[in-house]
Motif scaffolding. Structure first.
Motif, mmCIF file in Angstrom:
data_model
loop_
_atom_site.group_PDB
_atom_site.id
_atom_site.type_symbol
_atom_site.label_atom_id
_atom_site.label_comp_id
_atom_site.label_asym_id
_atom_site.label_seq_id
_atom_site.Cartn_x
_atom_site.Cartn_y
_atom_site.Cartn_z
ATOM 1 N N ALA A 151 -13.389 16.924 -14.411
ATOM 2 C CA ALA A 151 -12.339 15.982 -14.805
ATOM 3 C C ALA A 151 -11.449 15.631 -13.626
ATOM 4 C CB ALA A 151 -11.504 16.577 -15.941
ATOM 5 N N TYR A 152 -11.084 16.627 -12.850
ATOM 6 C CA TYR A 152 -10.194 16.404 -11.703
ATOM 7 C C TYR A 152 -10.870 15.517 -10.668
ATOM 8 C CZ TYR A 152 -6.753 17.581 -8.085
ATOM 9 O OH TYR A 152 -5.774 17.526 -7.115
ATOM 10 N N VAL A 153 -12.125 15.812 -10.351
ATOM 11 C CA VAL A 153 -12.868 15.021 -9.363
ATOM 12 C C VAL A 153 -13.070 13.593 -9.863
ATOM 13 C CG1 VAL A 153 -15.100 14.771 -8.197
ATOM 14 C CG2 VAL A 153 -13.974 17.010 -8.299
ATOM 15 N N ALA A 154 -13.413 13.449 -11.134
ATOM 16 C CA ALA A 154 -13.592 12.109 -11.701
ATOM 17 C C ALA A 154 -12.292 11.320 -11.642
ATOM 18 C CB ALA A 154 -14.082 12.217 -13.143
ATOM 19 N N ALA A 155 -11.186 11.959 -12.010
ATOM 20 C CA ALA A 155 -9.892 11.270 -12.007
ATOM 21 C C ALA A 155 -9.483 10.866 -10.602
ATOM 22 C CB ALA A 155 -8.825 12.166 -12.631
ATOM 23 N N LYS A 156 -9.651 11.767 -9.646
ATOM 24 C CA LYS A 156 -9.218 11.470 -8.281
ATOM 25 C C LYS A 156 -10.115 10.422 -7.622
ATOM 26 C CE LYS A 156 -5.610 14.139 -8.151
ATOM 27 N NZ LYS A 156 -4.249 13.552 -8.100
ATOM 28 N N HIS A 157 -11.399 10.438 -7.906
ATOM 29 C CA HIS A 157 -12.264 9.342 -7.441
ATOM 30 C C HIS A 157 -11.819 8.024 -8.063
ATOM 31 C CE1 HIS A 157 -15.038 12.190 -5.582
ATOM 32 N NE2 HIS A 157 -15.816 11.185 -5.210
ATOM 33 N N GLY A 158 -11.437 8.061 -9.333
ATOM 34 C CA GLY A 158 -10.946 6.859 -10.001
ATOM 35 C C GLY A 158 -9.672 6.326 -9.374
ATOM 36 N N VAL A 159 -8.778 7.232 -8.997
ATOM 37 C CA VAL A 159 -7.529 6.827 -8.341
ATOM 38 C C VAL A 159 -7.821 6.131 -7.012
ATOM 39 C CG1 VAL A 159 -5.491 7.736 -7.156
ATOM 40 C CG2 VAL A 159 -6.030 8.503 -9.463
ATOM 41 N N VAL A 160 -8.769 6.661 -6.253
ATOM 42 C CA VAL A 160 -9.124 6.029 -4.976
ATOM 43 C C VAL A 160 -9.679 4.627 -5.216
ATOM 44 C CG1 VAL A 160 -10.725 6.134 -3.019
ATOM 45 C CG2 VAL A 160 -9.474 8.185 -3.717
ATOM 46 N N GLY A 161 -10.553 4.480 -6.207
ATOM 47 C CA GLY A 161 -11.105 3.160 -6.509
ATOM 48 C C GLY A 161 -10.043 2.190 -6.974
ATOM 49 N N MET A 162 -9.146 2.647 -7.830
ATOM 50 C CA MET A 162 -8.081 1.776 -8.327
ATOM 51 C C MET A 162 -7.149 1.361 -7.198
ATOM 52 S SD MET A 162 -5.623 2.347 -11.634
ATOM 53 C CE MET A 162 -5.204 4.025 -11.149
ATOM 54 N N THR A 163 -6.907 2.253 -6.259
ATOM 55 C CA THR A 163 -6.072 1.928 -5.105
ATOM 56 C C THR A 163 -6.646 0.736 -4.341
ATOM 57 O OG1 THR A 163 -5.432 4.265 -4.876
ATOM 58 C CG2 THR A 163 -5.116 2.844 -2.950
ATOM 59 N N LYS A 164 -7.949 0.732 -4.158
ATOM 60 C CA LYS A 164 -8.600 -0.362 -3.440
ATOM 61 C C LYS A 164 -8.455 -1.684 -4.186
ATOM 62 C CE LYS A 164 -12.026 2.709 -1.306
ATOM 63 N NZ LYS A 164 -13.473 3.036 -1.186
ATOM 64 N N VAL A 165 -8.567 -1.623 -5.512
ATOM 65 C CA VAL A 165 -8.424 -2.837 -6.314
ATOM 66 C C VAL A 165 -7.007 -3.401 -6.188
ATOM 67 C CG1 VAL A 165 -8.443 -3.775 -8.648
ATOM 68 C CG2 VAL A 165 -10.238 -2.198 -7.937
ATOM 69 N N VAL A 166 -6.011 -2.525 -6.300
ATOM 70 C CA VAL A 166 -4.619 -2.978 -6.169
ATOM 71 C C VAL A 166 -4.402 -3.608 -4.794
ATOM 72 C CG1 VAL A 166 -2.203 -2.256 -6.137
ATOM 73 C CG2 VAL A 166 -3.763 -1.271 -7.817
ATOM 74 N N ALA A 167 -4.978 -2.993 -3.767
ATOM 75 C CA ALA A 167 -4.827 -3.536 -2.417
ATOM 76 C C ALA A 167 -5.433 -4.935 -2.302
ATOM 77 C CB ALA A 167 -5.477 -2.592 -1.400
ATOM 78 N N LEU A 168 -6.593 -5.134 -2.896
ATOM 79 C CA LEU A 168 -7.233 -6.453 -2.832
ATOM 80 C C LEU A 168 -6.448 -7.484 -3.625
ATOM 81 C CD1 LEU A 168 -11.005 -5.460 -3.159
ATOM 82 C CD2 LEU A 168 -9.782 -6.180 -1.095
ATOM 83 N N GLU A 169 -5.894 -7.075 -4.762
ATOM 84 C CA GLU A 169 -5.142 -8.028 -5.580
ATOM 85 C C GLU A 169 -3.805 -8.407 -4.951
ATOM 86 O OE1 GLU A 169 -4.818 -6.715 -9.635
ATOM 87 O OE2 GLU A 169 -6.992 -6.663 -9.934
ATOM 88 N N THR A 170 -3.326 -7.610 -4.012
ATOM 89 C CA THR A 170 -2.033 -7.886 -3.362
ATOM 90 C C THR A 170 -2.187 -8.166 -1.872
ATOM 91 O OG1 THR A 170 -1.658 -5.511 -2.952
ATOM 92 C CG2 THR A 170 -0.790 -6.422 -5.015
ATOM 93 N N ALA A 171 -3.424 -8.402 -1.429
ATOM 94 C CA ALA A 171 -3.712 -8.475 0.007
ATOM 95 C C ALA A 171 -2.933 -9.568 0.734
ATOM 96 C CB ALA A 171 -5.212 -8.657 0.235
ATOM 97 N N GLN A 172 -2.626 -10.663 0.071
ATOM 98 C CA GLN A 172 -1.908 -11.761 0.725
ATOM 99 C C GLN A 172 -0.420 -11.765 0.363
ATOM 100 O OE1 GLN A 172 -3.932 -15.575 0.833
ATOM 101 N NE2 GLN A 172 -5.918 -14.589 0.526
ATOM 102 N N GLU A 173 0.063 -10.632 -0.103
ATOM 103 C CA GLU A 173 1.474 -10.447 -0.412
ATOM 104 C C GLU A 173 2.018 -9.306 0.438
ATOM 105 O OE1 GLU A 173 2.159 -10.676 -4.893
ATOM 106 O OE2 GLU A 173 0.012 -10.270 -4.807
ATOM 107 N N PRO A 174 3.340 -9.179 0.591
ATOM 108 C CA PRO A 174 3.912 -8.084 1.376
ATOM 109 C C PRO A 174 3.949 -6.778 0.570
ATOM 110 C CG PRO A 174 5.658 -9.516 0.604
ATOM 111 C CD PRO A 174 4.376 -10.161 0.182
ATOM 112 N N ILE A 175 2.799 -6.456 -0.015
ATOM 113 C CA ILE A 175 2.645 -5.251 -0.827
ATOM 114 C C ILE A 175 1.392 -4.532 -0.347
ATOM 115 C CG2 ILE A 175 2.203 -4.355 -3.161
ATOM 116 C CD1 ILE A 175 3.600 -6.890 -4.243
ATOM 117 N N THR A 176 1.470 -3.222 -0.196
ATOM 118 C CA THR A 176 0.286 -2.457 0.187
ATOM 119 C C THR A 176 0.018 -1.372 -0.841
ATOM 120 O OG1 THR A 176 1.477 -0.799 1.518
ATOM 121 C CG2 THR A 176 0.759 -2.830 2.639
ATOM 122 N N ALA A 177 -1.223 -0.915 -0.881
ATOM 123 C CA ALA A 177 -1.614 0.181 -1.768
ATOM 124 C C ALA A 177 -2.567 1.091 -1.012
ATOM 125 C CB ALA A 177 -2.284 -0.354 -3.031
#
Length: 257
Positions: A151-177
């Motif tokens: 569960a811990y490994v699955a959740a933490k892998h999920g957090v890393v993937g979600m971080t990348k998505v947030v970064a792409l959705e905000t890539a042209q804004e002054p927001i980083t993830a």
């Protein structure tokens, strides 16, 4: 790296890694909201202590990170969120075929789902302010795996993937993830485990730390909560404005193996 004028929310931050991060953000001048699922006088006293030490506004807000509505309410109650640090997490160790379903559900909810809900609530505030930083505390287990921690490994892998998505959705804004991936960190909880581990293996403190607890950490040294806090502050600085959608390992070389 002054963060004066910024408001930071750190989930799961009345002890351990989260508290260390909150202290470093306050040291850098940010107003800070600390959080846990309790609502004790000592929680609010801790906020007052940090505020007095660093001369910034610090509040404690109770929110249960296993509950979606409370995750979002935390951000709304804070009133502002320039910096969001998703740190809350729990652990349970068991083979997959024996893993309790309620433990699986709780770990996924607190370690991963909470970051989705707080981020969804915080992004509109960051966009309105014209600046934002999302820092997710993942783990070396967000990049690799160990047995009995499904569960811990699955959740933490999920957090890393979600971080990348947030970064792409905000890539042209002054927001980083970004996600920070610690190895073993010397927290009060880990410190408390050392004496029992010494008895179990009939080893000295130094041998238990190097040979048992830090078996997979090549540096044979714990990371500290201050180092993790410093990494968060760096990611919030102008120097890190083009660092987004990535992981930063603070693991003594664990993931280099």
């Amino acid at each position: 790296m002054s963060l004066a004028g910024k408001t930071a929310i750190v989930t799961g931050s009345n002890s351990g890694i989260g508290l260390g991060i909150a202290r470093e953000l306050a040291r850098a001048g940010a107003s800070v909201v600390i959080n846990s699922f309790t609502d004790r006088p000592e929680d609010h006293a801790l906020a007052a202590e940090i505020a007095e030490e660093h001369g910034v506004a610090v509040r404690y807000i109770k929110a249960d990170m296993s509950k979606a509505d409370e995750c979002r309410a935390l951000v709304e109650q804070a009133g502002a969120c320039d910096i969001l640090v998703n740190n809350a997490g729990i652990q349970h160790v068991a083979p997959i075929d024996e893993f309790p379903v309620d433990k699986w559900d709780a770990i996924i909810a607190i370690n991963m789902n909470s970051a989705f809900h707080t981020t969804a609530a915080a992004l509109p505030m960051m966009r309105k302010a014209g600046w934002g930083r999302v820092v997710n505390i993942a783990s070396a287990h967000g990049l690799t795996a160990s047995p009995y921690k499904s569960a811990y490994v699955a959740a933490k892998h999920g957090v890393v993937g979600m971080t990348k998505v947030v970064a792409l959705e905000t890539a042209q804004e002054p927001i980083t993830a970004n996600a920070i991936c610690p190895g073993y960190v010397l927290t009060p909880l880990v410190e408390a485990q050392i004496p029992d581990t010494m008895k179990k293996y009939d080893m000295s403190r130094e041998d238990v730390i190097r040979q048992v607890m830090l078996e997979r950490q090549p540096s044979k040294e714990f990371a500290t909560v201050e180092q993790l806090g410093g990494t968060v502050v760096f990611l919030c600085s102008d120097a890190a404005a083009q660092i987004t959608g990535t992981t930063i390992s603070v693991d003594g070389g664990w993931t280099a193996l």
